[in-house]
Write an enzyme that holds these catalytic residues in place. Structure first.
Site, PDB file in Angstrom:
ATOM      1  N   GLU A  23     -14.319  -3.306  -3.486  1.00 56.08           N
ATOM      2  CA  GLU A  23     -12.988  -2.779  -3.188  1.00 56.08           C
ATOM      3  C   GLU A  23     -12.064  -3.882  -2.684  1.00 56.08           C
ATOM      4  O   GLU A  23     -12.488  -5.000  -2.412  1.00 56.08           O
ATOM      5  CB  GLU A  23     -13.080  -1.683  -2.102  1.00 56.08           C
ATOM      6  CG  GLU A  23     -13.082  -0.261  -2.619  1.00 56.08           C
ATOM      7  CD  GLU A  23     -11.690   0.211  -3.065  1.00 56.08           C
ATOM      8  OE1 GLU A  23     -10.753  -0.603  -3.070  1.00 56.08           O
ATOM      9  OE2 GLU A  23     -11.557   1.402  -3.389  1.00 56.08           O
ATOM     10  N   ASN A  60      -6.191   5.933   0.046  1.00 60.27           N
ATOM     11  CA  ASN A  60      -6.462   4.797  -0.839  1.00 60.27           C
ATOM     12  C   ASN A  60      -5.238   3.906  -1.005  1.00 60.27           C
ATOM     13  O   ASN A  60      -4.634   3.520  -0.023  1.00 60.27           O
ATOM     14  CB  ASN A  60      -7.027   5.297  -2.172  1.00 60.27           C
ATOM     15  CG  ASN A  60      -8.520   5.056  -2.279  1.00 60.27           C
ATOM     16  OD1 ASN A  60      -9.007   3.971  -1.966  1.00 60.27           O
ATOM     17  ND2 ASN A  60      -9.269   6.058  -2.701  1.00 60.27           N
ATOM     18  N   ASP A 115      -7.167   5.241  -7.490  1.00 59.04           N
ATOM     19  CA  ASP A 115      -7.859   4.625  -6.348  1.00 59.04           C
ATOM     20  C   ASP A 115      -6.931   3.590  -5.720  1.00 59.04           C
ATOM     21  O   ASP A 115      -5.939   3.943  -5.117  1.00 59.04           O
ATOM     22  CB  ASP A 115      -9.189   4.045  -6.834  1.00 59.04           C
ATOM     23  CG  ASP A 115     -10.172   3.761  -5.709  1.00 59.04           C
ATOM     24  OD1 ASP A 115      -9.732   3.424  -4.602  1.00 59.04           O
ATOM     25  OD2 ASP A 115     -11.391   3.850  -5.940  1.00 59.04           O
TER      26      ASP A 115
END
Length: 281
Positions: A16, A144, A192
Site C-alpha cells: 500500500e 482510503n 482504493d
C-alpha cells in the site's frame, strides 16, 4: 493502456501507500499486515525494509527529516537518527490505521478502519505538526485514498465500500460540499488509493478490479491501465521528473495469488505528477 514494469518483485500481504520521497530520491511503500516500511531507489536499485512493531497504514516524509507513520495505535514519528516517538496515541480495540495523505498546508489526513470493516467503525482525521488531532469524518468504513487538486481547493476521498470517489470543497483545512466525482460500477472492483496529477486528474487503484483508472476533474473516465493482479491498492507518481506511476498490490485473501501479487509495479512515463508536501511535524 498497460506498459507496466516490475519495480520490486515482492510478496507483500497488503502492499500500500506508495509515496515519492523527493529529498531522499526514493519511493516509500508499505506492507500493512506485514508491518513493514519499504524504500526503493529507482536509480541505484537499492532497497530497504524496516519492520514496525504494529500494523502500519501509511508512511510519509517529514519536512525536517525522518518519517511520520500512521500506525494501529496512532501517529508515530521516526526522527532522522532513526529513533521512534509517538506524536498522538489513541488505542481503539479492533481498529487499525489505513491510508493517509499530506495536505498542501503540511497536515496529515490519516484514516482508520476496523479490522472487520464494520460500517462507521473508521475515521478520517486531520493531524497538525504539533500533534493536534481533529476528526473530520467520524463515520466511515474503510478510509482510503485522499488527495488534493493542484490549486488545493478540492479534496478527493474514498470510503471503499461506497464504490465512490467523492470530492469536497477544501479551504484552510476545512471540507464542505461532499459529492460524488465518480462511481465504480458493479464488477469493476472497489476504489482504493488515489493520486492527483498536474492536470488535476484523479488516478484510482481498483481493489479486485485489476486496474488503475484516471478520471478528469469533471469525473469522466479517460484512461485505464490494466494490470496482471486483481488486488491493486494504490498509486503515486515518482522518479526525478514525477512522470512514472508506481502501483502497489496485495495478495491477502487470494487462494491462488498470481506471480506478481504483492509486488511494486511501475508504468514509466504515465503522466505528470505533482510534488507532494512533507508532513509539517
Amino acid at each position: 493502456m498497460s506498459g507496466y514494469e516490475v519495480a520490486v518483485r515482492a510478496e507483500a500481504a497488503l502492499g500500500e501507500g506508495p509515496t515519492w520521497d523527493a529529498a531522499a530520491g526514493r519511493l516509500l511503500w508499505i506492507d500493512i499486515l506485514g508491518s513493514r516500511v519499504h524504500g526503493y531507489d529507482p536509480v541505484s536499485g537499492r532497497r530497504t525494509v524496516r519492520t514496525t512493531e504494529q500494523h502500519v497504514g501509511a508512511v510519509k516524509p517529514r519536512a525536517g527529516g525522518g518519517l511520520v507513520l500512521n500506525l494501529r495505535d496512532g501517529i508515530g514519528l521516526l526522527d532522522p537518527d532513526d529513533s521512534f516517538r509517538w506524536l498522538h496515541r489513541e488505542v481503539v480495540p479492533g481498529r487499525r490505521a489505513n491510508d493517509a495523505a499530506v495536505a498542501p498546508d503540511g497536515a496529515l489526513w490519516a484514516g482508520t478502519m476496523r479490522y472487520d470493516e464494520a460500517p462507521g467503525g473508521g475515521t478520517l482525521s486531520r493531524v497538525t505538526g504539533d500533534g493536534t488531532v481533529e476528526v473530520v469524518l467520524p463515520d466511515v468504513a474503510v478510509s482510503n485514498g485522499t488527495g488534493w487538486s493542484p490549486d488545493g481547493r478540492r479534496m478527493y476521498y474514498i470510503d471503499s465500500p461506497t464504490r465512490r470517489v467523492d470530492v469536497f470543497d477544501h479551504d484552510a483545512g476545512r471540507v464542505t460540499g461532499r459529492r460524488p466525482l465518480a462511481v465504480i460500477e458493479d464488477g469493476a472492483g472497489f476504489p482504493d488509493g488515489l493520486t492527483v496529477d498536474a492536470d488535476g486528474c484523479v488516478w484510482v487503484a481498483l481493489w479486485d478490479g485489476g486496474a488503475v483508472r484516471r478520471y478528469t476533474p469533471d469525473g469522466v473516465l479517460d484512461r485505464v491501465i490494466e494490470l496482471p493482479v486483481p488486488r491493486v491498492t494504490a498509486c503515486a507518481f515518482g522518479g526525478a521528473g514525477l512522470t512514472d506511476l508506481y502501483i502497489t498490490t496485495a495478495r491477502v485473501g487470494l487462494d491462488s495469488p498470481p506471480p506478481l501479487a504483492g509486488s511494486l509495479l511501475v508504468v514509466p512515463g504515465a503522466g505528470q505528477g505533482l510534488p507532494q508536501p512533507a508532513f509539517a511535524g
